[in-house]
Write a protein that holds these residues in place. Sequence first.
Motif, PDB file in Angstrom:
ATOM      1  N   TYR A 277      -3.517   7.950   2.397  1.00  0.00           N
ATOM      2  CA  TYR A 277      -4.388   7.685   3.539  1.00  0.00           C
ATOM      3  C   TYR A 277      -4.875   9.018   4.086  1.00  0.00           C
ATOM      4  N   ASP A 278      -6.102   9.009   4.575  1.00  0.00           N
ATOM      5  CA  ASP A 278      -6.659  10.220   5.173  1.00  0.00           C
ATOM      6  C   ASP A 278      -6.163  10.325   6.610  1.00  0.00           C
ATOM      7  N   ALA A 279      -5.781  11.532   7.001  1.00  0.00           N
ATOM      8  CA  ALA A 279      -5.292  11.732   8.373  1.00  0.00           C
ATOM      9  C   ALA A 279      -6.418  11.583   9.391  1.00  0.00           C
ATOM     10  N   ASP A 280      -7.654  11.751   8.936  1.00  0.00           N
ATOM     11  CA  ASP A 280      -8.810  11.613   9.824  1.00  0.00           C
ATOM     12  C   ASP A 280      -9.139  10.123   9.958  1.00  0.00           C
ATOM     13  N   VAL A 281      -8.887   9.573  11.145  1.00  0.00           N
ATOM     14  CA  VAL A 281      -9.052   8.128  11.309  1.00  0.00           C
ATOM     15  C   VAL A 281     -10.519   7.706  11.200  1.00  0.00           C
ATOM     16  N   GLN A 282     -11.452   8.679  11.290  1.00  0.00           N
ATOM     17  CA  GLN A 282     -12.887   8.367  11.154  1.00  0.00           C
ATOM     18  C   GLN A 282     -13.329   8.382   9.684  1.00  0.00           C
ATOM     19  N   SER A 283     -12.418   8.754   8.797  1.00  0.00           N
ATOM     20  CA  SER A 283     -12.825   8.997   7.407  1.00  0.00           C
ATOM     21  C   SER A 283     -13.178   7.727   6.652  1.00  0.00           C
ATOM     22  N   GLY A 284     -12.771   6.595   7.185  1.00  0.00           N
ATOM     23  CA  GLY A 284     -12.958   5.353   6.433  1.00  0.00           C
ATOM     24  C   GLY A 284     -11.833   5.107   5.437  1.00  0.00           C
ATOM     25  N   ARG A 285     -10.919   6.057   5.330  1.00  0.00           N
ATOM     26  CA  ARG A 285      -9.781   5.895   4.422  1.00  0.00           C
ATOM     27  C   ARG A 285      -8.472   5.978   5.197  1.00  0.00           C
ATOM     28  N   ALA A 286      -8.465   5.405   6.394  1.00  0.00           N
ATOM     29  CA  ALA A 286      -7.264   5.467   7.227  1.00  0.00           C
ATOM     30  C   ALA A 286      -6.862   4.095   7.755  1.00  0.00           C
ATOM     31  N   THR A 287      -7.454   3.055   7.198  1.00  0.00           N
ATOM     32  CA  THR A 287      -7.138   1.706   7.674  1.00  0.00           C
ATOM     33  C   THR A 287      -6.450   0.934   6.553  1.00  0.00           C
ATOM     34  N   THR A 288      -5.335   0.279   6.912  1.00  0.00           N
ATOM     35  CA  THR A 288      -4.568  -0.456   5.895  1.00  0.00           C
ATOM     36  C   THR A 288      -5.304  -1.716   5.486  1.00  0.00           C
ATOM     37  N   HIS A 289      -4.828  -2.343   4.422  1.00  0.00           N
ATOM     38  CA  HIS A 289      -5.422  -3.593   3.949  1.00  0.00           C
ATOM     39  C   HIS A 289      -5.203  -4.728   4.931  1.00  0.00           C
ATOM     40  N   TYR A 290      -4.337  -4.508   5.934  1.00  0.00           N
ATOM     41  CA  TYR A 290      -4.194  -5.537   6.977  1.00  0.00           C
ATOM     42  C   TYR A 290      -4.826  -5.077   8.292  1.00  0.00           C
ATOM     43  N   GLN A 291      -5.737  -4.101   8.175  1.00  0.00           N
ATOM     44  CA  GLN A 291      -6.628  -3.696   9.268  1.00  0.00           C
ATOM     45  C   GLN A 291      -5.948  -2.903  10.375  1.00  0.00           C
TER      46      GLN A 291
ATOM     47  N   ASP B  54       0.840  -1.210   0.000  1.00  0.00           N
ATOM     48  CA  ASP B  54       0.000   0.000   0.000  1.00  0.00           C
ATOM     49  C   ASP B  54       0.874   1.259   0.000  1.00  0.00           C
ATOM     50  N   ASN B  55       2.078   1.131   0.503  1.00  0.00           N
ATOM     51  CA  ASN B  55       2.935   2.282   0.843  1.00  0.00           C
ATOM     52  C   ASN B  55       2.095   3.355   1.530  1.00  0.00           C
ATOM     53  N   ALA B  56       1.832   4.468   0.884  1.00  0.00           N
ATOM     54  CA  ALA B  56       1.138   5.583   1.537  1.00  0.00           C
ATOM     55  C   ALA B  56      -0.336   5.642   1.158  1.00  0.00           C
ATOM     56  N   TYR B  57      -0.825   4.609   0.474  1.00  0.00           N
ATOM     57  CA  TYR B  57      -2.094   4.748  -0.242  1.00  0.00           C
ATOM     58  C   TYR B  57      -3.187   3.842   0.303  1.00  0.00           C
ATOM     59  N   PHE B  58      -4.372   4.420   0.374  1.00  0.00           N
ATOM     60  CA  PHE B  58      -5.539   3.669   0.817  1.00  0.00           C
ATOM     61  C   PHE B  58      -6.051   2.818  -0.343  1.00  0.00           C
ATOM     62  N   LEU B  59      -6.110   1.524  -0.112  1.00  0.00           N
ATOM     63  CA  LEU B  59      -6.593   0.599  -1.138  1.00  0.00           C
ATOM     64  C   LEU B  59      -7.882  -0.017  -0.617  1.00  0.00           C
ATOM     65  N   SER B  60      -8.996   0.472  -1.145  1.00  0.00           N
ATOM     66  CA  SER B  60     -10.280   0.051  -0.587  1.00  0.00           C
ATOM     67  C   SER B  60     -10.584  -1.415  -0.899  1.00  0.00           C
ATOM     68  N   ASP B  61     -10.307  -1.804  -2.110  1.00  0.00           N
ATOM     69  CA  ASP B  61     -10.658  -3.154  -2.547  1.00  0.00           C
ATOM     70  C   ASP B  61      -9.424  -3.774  -3.195  1.00  0.00           C
TER      71      ASP B  61
END
Lengths: 502, 771
Positions: free
Chosen positions: B386-400, B325-332
């Motif tokens: 990744y979003d800095a806001d942990v509530q954004s839904g875009r701050a969790t890695t693919h390994y949770q 993922d490096n720095a990136y949010f991968l939703s699926d």
Amino acid sequence: MSPRPLHFLRRGQRVTLHDVPPDRTLLEVLREDLHCTGTKEGCGEGDCGACTVVIGERVQDTDGPAQLRYKAINSCIRLAHSIDGMALWTVEDLTQDPHLHLPAGKDLHPVQESLLQCHGTQCGFCTPGFVMSMFGMYQNHAGGSQLDRQGAQEALSGNLCRCTGYRPILEAARHMATLPPATVDAPAVLQKLELLALEKQAPEAQSSYQRPSSLRELLQLRAEHPQAQVVAGCTDVGLWVTKQHRRFDMVLDVTAAAELQTITHAEGQLRIGAAATLEAAFTALHSHWPQLHSFAARFAGLPVRNSGTLGGNVANGSPIGDSMPLLIALNAQVVLASVRGERRLPLEQLYTGYRQNVIAQDELLVRIDVPVPPLSSGTTQHLRAYKVSKRQDDDISAVCLVMHLQVSEGIVTHASVGAGGVAATPARAVQTEAAMRGQPWTAATAHSAGRTLQAEFSPISDMRASGDYRKHLLGSLMQRFWLESQGQVGVSLQDIRVEVSA
Amino acid sequence: MNTAAMYTTGVMGQSHAHESAKAQVLGAAPYLDDLAELRGTLYAAPILSTVAHGTLHGLDCTDALAMPGVHGVVLAADIPGDPILAAFGHDEPIFALDKVWHVGQVMGLVVADSVMAARRAARKVKADITPLPAVLDTATAIAQQSFVLPPVHVRRGDADAGLARAPHRLQGTLEVGGQEHFYLEGQIAYVIPQEQNQWLVHSSTQHPGEVQEWVAHALGIGAHAVTVQCRRMGGGFGGKETQAGHLAVWAALAARKFGCPIKLRLDRDDDFMVTGKRHPFSYEWDVGFDDQGQITGLKLQMAAHCGFSADLSGPVADRAIFHADNAYFLSDVSITSYRCKLNTQSHTAFRGFGGPQGVIVIETIMGDIARMLGLDALAVRQRNYYDADVQSGRATTHYQMVVEDNILRPITQKLELSAHYQQRLAAISAWNAENSILQRGIALTPVKFGISFTATLFNQAGALVHVYTDGTVQVNHGGTEMGQGLNTKVAQIVADELGVPLAQVQVTASDTSKVPNASATAASSGTDLNGRAAQYAAQKVRSNLAAFVAGLDHCGAGAVGFSGGKIHSPNGSRDFKAVVKEAYANRIQLWSDGFYRTPKIHYDKTTLTGRPFYYFAYGVACTEVAIDTLTGESKVLAIDVLYDAGKSINPAIDIGQVEGGFVQGMGWLTTEQLVWNDKGVLTTHAPSTYKIPATGDIPAHFQVQLYQEPNREDNVGGSKAVGEPPFMLAISVYEALRHAIASARDQQGKTGVVQLQAPATAEHVLQALLH
């Protein structure tokens, strides 16, 4: 046969070692016999520089006073006997030599102090080698003050560091000139070297390491001992010892013969003694053709250029040696000598196959003559030496191509092309030369010459490059040559600079 | 340079010189091979297989034994314990048994009275081997299901659905080469028999505890009979994590057989042939993204070339997954990881430990997406951050794992401005349009790197702090010094804890008899773990002294302070030394142990989900390059780096790590090419053929700054790890090269992605230009 005792000067004292085998390296002598372990072995082949030490030789130009000449060299591939009669400094010696005066109140030499202040060490294993290369720079370039960043970088290109990324080391190489200076008492060292030379007994006819001081003796010994291993700077033969485990019962070292060291300019020729170091030889060539500077700086690292000789590179005949394509393009001739007499031949005719040559058992390569004819008026000379390798510095060519053209009134009056890395021997591109000679020097001629050049060789694939890539390079380097001959700038990575404002 | 002291209150935060620097410049810092040798020492050299795969019928040592100075050979039959190493997969024979698995595999040793005599004789040993078919590429390995460990799949969301709904799709492949460590000091061990079947092992190792375990295992004795010491290494980089253990085991077997001290130092060429390297990787992917370049779905296959045995390949390949993922949010996302078994050296730990192989593929994908959409690559990268806001839904890695300490945007913006990225990007476009032979390129790439051993159990450390009656302090910890400055930082930490000058603190050689069961010095964790353990040990001594002074001065122990070589209480100051002397006379304990284990971390090994990392370290790099389109040659023109070292304990040392890591990464991606021929022989086995960066590869503009923000997790001194993450900043070199290549291809009217094989040698750049 046993070798004669080995003498050298270290820390103001004469060191005498007995029974050092002729194929023992200087590094083995330092680490195993003298238990001086400051000098490190990183690779055992002269490519990493961890084993760098500095030698001091007494040299006397005609009329001038004797001088001390300093050279950083790789001790791992240098045969120990080759430093007989010289001064030696290792990393430990910079603070322990009574003839080396440190700044008042200091317990470090400025090169050491500078590396310390600039945070130039991490694991420290390469450090002794860098210290000694920098000490060589310090002595040869007025405390380093005469070197800009580029100069420092070139002087250190034979030393590898895997930790720092070099930035602090290059900074230290500049910073050292600003520190209180240290000085070598050269007259005292010279005096002791002179004594050493005087005390040296006459050559023992039966010694297993022979390093005669005249060509006559050298040729006599060559005739008497055709089985002896001939060495010059040891920068290749050293690897036969360390990597191929070859043993030599007898070694004939050509480097002390005065005739082989001289470089003279006479009768429209640059005459380079076969034992002139690569550094000295390239300096001479470079003074005639300044455009060769970067090519020369890319020929191995400085410690190798300081030991290795032009004659050694030529006689060795490696298809990837870089001096031969240049010398072929310059129409150099080689002089072979024996007790039977001398003969000369065009350099490319020296080679008969992969690392095979026409030198007879009793013969030695003694000189390389490079013509430097005055240009007739109205003639333009284009000389370019190209080298493509994986790394910019201290690497072996995938392809080396040297182009040398004379153009008069738009017509190619002379063409010589030397190529390396494309055949079993260094080669002259005879067909390509013919394709250019007498033709107008135009883009079309260059293009067609590139095609001929590509067709002329069938390079192999190996770990350095594929045959296809090498072939491609022959065409594209010809194209670059055409562009550069037209005065185009911005066609070489060397020209490009970037400024990033702070 | 940013080495100015930022935290001037103590020893920490200041750019003290490396503790060995003065000895190093004097040539007076001994490495293993420099230690005085004991009387009767003999030397060993390995007997190597010249066949990549085959049945080994036997060795004919007759000629070797007849060589001058040879004392004998050591073969598998001489192993008293288990003939299989106590390694990760228990799949590596100490000496080849009935099979050989790679060219360079060690089949035995020759022992002689000099190094060269042993090496010469070792080549005279004739092996009777019937060759078998060898697997020499990952495609064949996958087709034949030749794996050292089973494949691993990690999924989050629904990658197929994410791809299906994407307005844009790209499929791609990538080949990334391995890397030789090229520590300047080659592998070496010196084993000295002690009384009563006990053994002293000098090893150039990052993991003395494992060397101890392996030697005991091979000799069939308890670990308590083996002591391993290491004062310093001449570089490690992961190459002396497991690989050093092999040498120690071989030397120990020889020492046992011949009953004398044995030194085994590998020749550089043998070191290349015998030891493992960074894993080469092959990738295939299918990515979907929207008009702005935001990834909606990714299917990724990573094939690691592991060599003939597992070694650390499992955790290395896992870390590649964790960093895909490096720095990136991968939703699926769906990732498949193959651990391919090939007939080569067994690849091993190397700075970044799979992280670089994870990061490079996603950075390649980012570059491809940007070019396909005609967008600036930095904009596309930031759009996927990744979003800095942990509530954004875009701050969790693919390994949770939730990315709680995200500083990606501020650190990127800072470098974007300071390096003038946008202006230079525009200038480069204009310049490229005016030129055809040369083309320039620029890239600004981020790194987010997880700090902690992924194997949770290794995240523990111990240390001892001894205060002597003269007030001087000796520290010992479980870490090892390989040049990275660990001992310097630990000494700084202890000096501040006790309020004494740095010169009063000495860190001693790693020694399994002092701090037991220590983890490898690896995973960038050396200071985090050992520095904290030493701090805790120092705190115990300090609290003993504080209580003692409080008793003297009738105040609370909390009112007693330590600084400037003095101990302060409300009643005044005393010299530290004087208090120590008096405390000793009053029978106060002046030494202590310290133990630390990293909090918060946990993860499920079967699904690779959880919180494997205590925190993330971040960095960004902006690199400009030029290429020669005639030959494919390239040149790095300028490098700007901003690195997140937290509250740096030693800025000079941290900057040194960043610079060194960057250049090493640059070597991996440019000049360092490992070539195995069709017989499985590594043909680049010395610095003459394998080219690490040299002075000429470093641009005059090489600017490294540290980002000033303390670690948001409670880490020693507020610092962050620095060993590995900067390595991946060199991916900016690779991406800048692809930018330049893309520009040249545009000029020539070529379409399609820039297919650049790493390392980007001149030949590979030319292929990327021409394909």
